[in-house]
Design an enzyme around this catalytic site. Structure first.
Site, PDB file in Angstrom:
ATOM      1  CD  GLU A 135     -26.316 -10.693 100.489  1.00  0.00           C
ATOM      2  OE1 GLU A 135     -26.717  -9.530 100.303  1.00  0.00           O
ATOM      3  OE2 GLU A 135     -25.146 -10.970 100.790  1.00  0.00           O
ATOM      4  CE  LYS A 148     -19.853  -8.548 104.901  1.00  0.00           C
ATOM      5  NZ  LYS A 148     -19.279  -8.888 103.578  1.00  0.00           N
TER       6      LYS A 148
END
EC number: 4.2.1.11
Length: 426
Positions: free
Chosen positions: A205, A338
């Site tokens: 990330e 999500k």
């Protein structure tokens, strides 16, 4: 009436070099839009099913040709001719078509790709930005970014147990200023790590993955970076953690902190968090306990729930039924959002609305396997989630979301950056 004219799926790659789905939808006026589905590394066991081929001769078994074929045959056949701008109806048709609670037949990756592409195509056909199409006139709030600047756990090959060490730029008047400050802290952190002869390679990330020996060192060096960059620790920029505890727990609900050579039960781990919160300006902890440790979560919520944000990710997996259970048990006070955990845009909206109705914070989130698709940036503004997790200020698949938020802020002539107001209600 705008209807669905064609649907197609293609196997493309995500940021980890693994295959994923790009779905495209064409409407009756020939408007076309596409969407790329993300994929997680640390996943909750109750997430909707991501359909993989398991053919070891292709992509080590991770191919998505079966999911693509489901889009190109079954889904396409049943959705062509449906009204495009009735997102809820189309999404419900997708759920009925699959027939399982977790999209085990068609695959959540197949379903979500189509759901996202449909929303984007409909917005485009109506000449509306995606955030305006999904959120209406109330889509005005730019979220506070939660920037993952040191990676550990399953997101990095190092000895840090906690998965994400994040900064939250709360003390700024605009999103662009908050992002600028965050980037400056990130670059300052790199220099500090270089000075400690630590690796500055990055994790999935975009955060650095130094080989620290325990879980406190990252908090120390990030605090130093914030102050060295010229910002007030805790006032302008606060800290946040994603522990991803489901990756640390054993069958007896003991948590193994290998970096510190400790094994803690739920109450001991909560005591450890309390020590960290007392010493550092930590305003949010995500997945502080395992997704199955509901008793431990109740204790964590009792001990820290009035003091900081407690985010359920693996705990709730963007599922309204699980969130309702948490609400009834007074567990956590925020939910990570999500879309690929649940399957469709409409189901994601249902969870967000439930959370907001019960004063739970919502954090829009990427996955560790991402792409250049910036859908969640629009989605965060559309639903005024107030927070977004989409990595550090590195790696183009992360930057794509930040750049889209900068565009949206410009379009809204500034909009509203929620900043310090985020936590004032509690």
């Amino acid at each position: 009436m705008l209807t669905i004219k064609d649907i197609h799926a293609l196997e493309v790659m995500d940021s980890r070099g693994n295959p994923t789905i790009q779905a495209s939808v064409v409407l009756s006026d020939n408007t076309k839009a596409s969407a790329i589905v993300p994929s997680g590394a640390s996943t909750g066991k109750r997430e909707a099913l991501e359909l993989r081929d398991n053919d070891k001769t292709r992509f080590l078994g991770k191919g998505v040709l079966r999911a693509c074929e489901n889009v190109n045959s079954v889904i396409k056949h049943h959705l062509i001719g449906l009204e495009a701008i009735n997102q809820a109806f189309v999404d419900e048709r997708l759920r009925a078509l699959d027939g399982t609670p977790n999209y085990a037949n068609l695959g959540a990756n197949a379903v979500l790709g189509v759901s996202m592409a449909l929303a984007r195509a409909s917005a485009k056909a109506l000449n509306l930005p995606l955030y305006r199409y999904l959120g209406g006139a109330n889509a005005l709030t730019l979220p506070v970014p939660m920037l993952n600047i040191i990676n550990g756990g399953t997101h990095a090959n190092n000895s840090i147990d906690f998965q994400e060490y994040m900064i939250m730029p709360l003390g700024f008047e605009s999103f662009k200023e908050a992002l600028r400050a965050s980037a400056e802290v990130y670059h300052t952190l790199k220099k500090l790590l270089d000075g400690k002869n630590q690796l500055t390679s990055v994790g999935d990330e975009g955060g650095f993955a130094p080989n620290f020996s325990n879980n406190v060192e990252p908090l120390e060096v990030i605090s130093q970076a914030i102050e060295k960059a010229g910002y007030k620790l805790g006032e302008e920029i606060a800290l946040a953690l994603d522990v991803a505890s489901s990756e640390l727990v054993d069958e007896n609900f003991n948590y193994h902190l290998k970096g510190e050579n400790k094994i803690l039960d739920s109450h001991e781990l909560v005591a450890y968090y309390k020590e960290l919160v007392a010493k550092y300006p930590i305003v949010s902890i995500e997945d502080g306990l395992s997704e199955d440790d509901w008793e431990g979560w109740a204790f964590l919520s009792k001990e820290l729930g009035r003091q900081i944000q407690l985010v359920g990710d693996d705990l709730f997996v963007t599922n309204a039924s699980l969130l309702q259970k948490g609400i009834e048990k007074n567990i956590a006070n925020a939910v990570l959002i999500k879309p690929n955990q649940i399957g469709t845009i409409s189901e994601t909206l249902e969870t967000i609305r439930l959370a907001k109705h019960h004063a739970y914070q919502c954090v829009m989130s990427h996955r560790s396997g991402e792409s250049e698709d910036s859908f969640i940036a629009d989605f965060a503004v559309a639903l005024n989630t107030g927070e977004i997790k989409t990595g550090s200020t590195a790696r183009s698949e992360r930057i794509a979301k930040y750049n889209r938020l900068l565009e949206i802020e410009h379009e809204l002539k500034g909009g509203i950056y929620i900043g310090k107001e985020l936590f004032k209600h509690g």
